[in-house]
Motif scaffolding. Sequence first.
Motif, short mmCIF file in Angstrom:
data_model
loop_
_atom_site.label_atom_id
_atom_site.label_comp_id
_atom_site.label_asym_id
_atom_site.label_seq_id
_atom_site.Cartn_x
_atom_site.Cartn_y
_atom_site.Cartn_z
N VAL A 142 -7.03 -1.17 -2.46
CA VAL A 142 -5.38 -1.43 -3.45
C VAL A 142 -5.84 -2.64 -4.26
CG1 VAL A 142 -2.83 -2.10 -2.54
CG2 VAL A 142 -3.82 -0.82 -0.65
N ASN A 143 -4.63 -2.11 -5.68
CA ASN A 143 -4.85 -2.60 -6.65
C ASN A 143 -3.51 -3.23 -6.50
OD1 ASN A 143 -5.56 -3.58 -9.31
ND2 ASN A 143 -4.96 -1.90 -9.94
N ASP A 144 -3.16 -4.95 -6.17
CA ASP A 144 -1.90 -5.06 -6.49
C ASP A 144 -1.33 -5.39 -7.76
OD1 ASP A 144 -0.05 -7.03 -6.45
OD2 ASP A 144 -1.31 -8.43 -5.37
N PRO A 145 -0.77 -4.71 -8.77
CA PRO A 145 -0.24 -4.57 -10.19
C PRO A 145 -0.25 -6.79 -10.56
CG PRO A 145 0.93 -3.65 -9.25
CD PRO A 145 0.43 -4.05 -7.83
N ARG A 146 0.63 -7.34 -9.44
CA ARG A 146 0.97 -8.53 -10.36
C ARG A 146 -0.47 -8.76 -9.96
NH1 ARG A 146 5.64 -12.24 -7.79
NH2 ARG A 146 5.20 -10.75 -5.65
N LYS A 206 2.91 -0.26 9.76
CA LYS A 206 4.34 0.86 10.49
C LYS A 206 5.03 2.03 10.20
CE LYS A 206 4.60 -3.11 14.31
NZ LYS A 206 4.45 -2.63 15.49
N LYS A 207 5.48 1.72 8.60
CA LYS A 207 6.19 2.77 7.92
C LYS A 207 5.68 3.14 6.29
CE LYS A 207 10.45 0.25 8.48
NZ LYS A 207 11.11 -0.42 7.93
N GLY A 208 4.13 2.71 6.02
CA GLY A 208 3.37 3.97 6.04
C GLY A 208 3.81 3.53 4.23
N PHE A 209 4.00 2.94 3.95
CA PHE A 209 4.69 2.32 2.71
C PHE A 209 3.82 1.02 1.51
CE2 PHE A 209 8.05 5.08 4.11
CZ PHE A 209 8.27 6.04 3.04
N ILE A 210 3.82 1.04 0.38
CA ILE A 210 2.90 -0.28 -0.18
C ILE A 210 3.58 -0.66 -1.49
CG2 ILE A 210 0.98 -0.94 -2.04
CD1 ILE A 210 -0.50 1.49 -0.70
N THR A 269 1.21 7.63 -1.37
CA THR A 269 1.20 9.15 -2.94
C THR A 269 1.79 8.71 -4.46
OG1 THR A 269 3.58 10.30 -2.34
CG2 THR A 269 0.86 11.83 -1.79
N VAL A 270 2.45 8.11 -4.11
CA VAL A 270 3.80 7.12 -5.71
C VAL A 270 2.52 6.00 -5.79
CG1 VAL A 270 5.35 6.11 -6.26
CG2 VAL A 270 5.52 8.18 -5.25
N ALA A 271 1.90 5.35 -5.08
CA ALA A 271 1.04 4.06 -4.53
C ALA A 271 -0.41 4.12 -5.39
CB ALA A 271 1.00 3.55 -3.78
#
Length: 168
Positions: free
Chosen positions: A78-82, A101-105, A117-119
């Motif tokens: 995972v590449n944190d853009p900030r 739990k929600k499967g989002f980044i 997928t968007v990430a």
Amino acid sequence: GTVKDPAGVDIPIDEAVEGGILFESKQSRSRPMSIVQIFEEDLYNADTGEFLDPDFDEIVNLGEAIDRGLLDPNSVVVNDPRSCAVLSLEESIKANLTDHKKGFIKDTSCREKVPLTVAMERGILIARPMSVATAVDIGLYNETTYKFLDPTCGRFFALEEAIEFGLI
């Protein structure tokens, strides 16, 4: 050609198929799967952030997909853009960048939560192995030591080793 039926009698293959003696079975999937395999097999629902565990025909969240051995957490970084930090998936969960739990980044560049997928499309979630160019672009290459950092284990590797261990 022929095959033997349960009684040991030779029967033509076409009759064996028609009679249900020969049939196509589902190919078993190896586990754990990479994030790319999961996306390719449509086992992740971007709308809900949930995964389908095909072996049990159950819907699970990201944390459960990892715990069950469905998703290989080391198949991505995972590449944190900030902050420009590159984290393992497990580190990003601990840092609350990834919601297990929600499967989002979290896309920290715009403060929105996005599906995996968007990430991946945005370059926040990066599949392994990655190209040398990607590794350099996201800061995994140390120009002083000429080695690549693997964020999943915290070790540095020469190019050959980085390839061998699936980073590159």
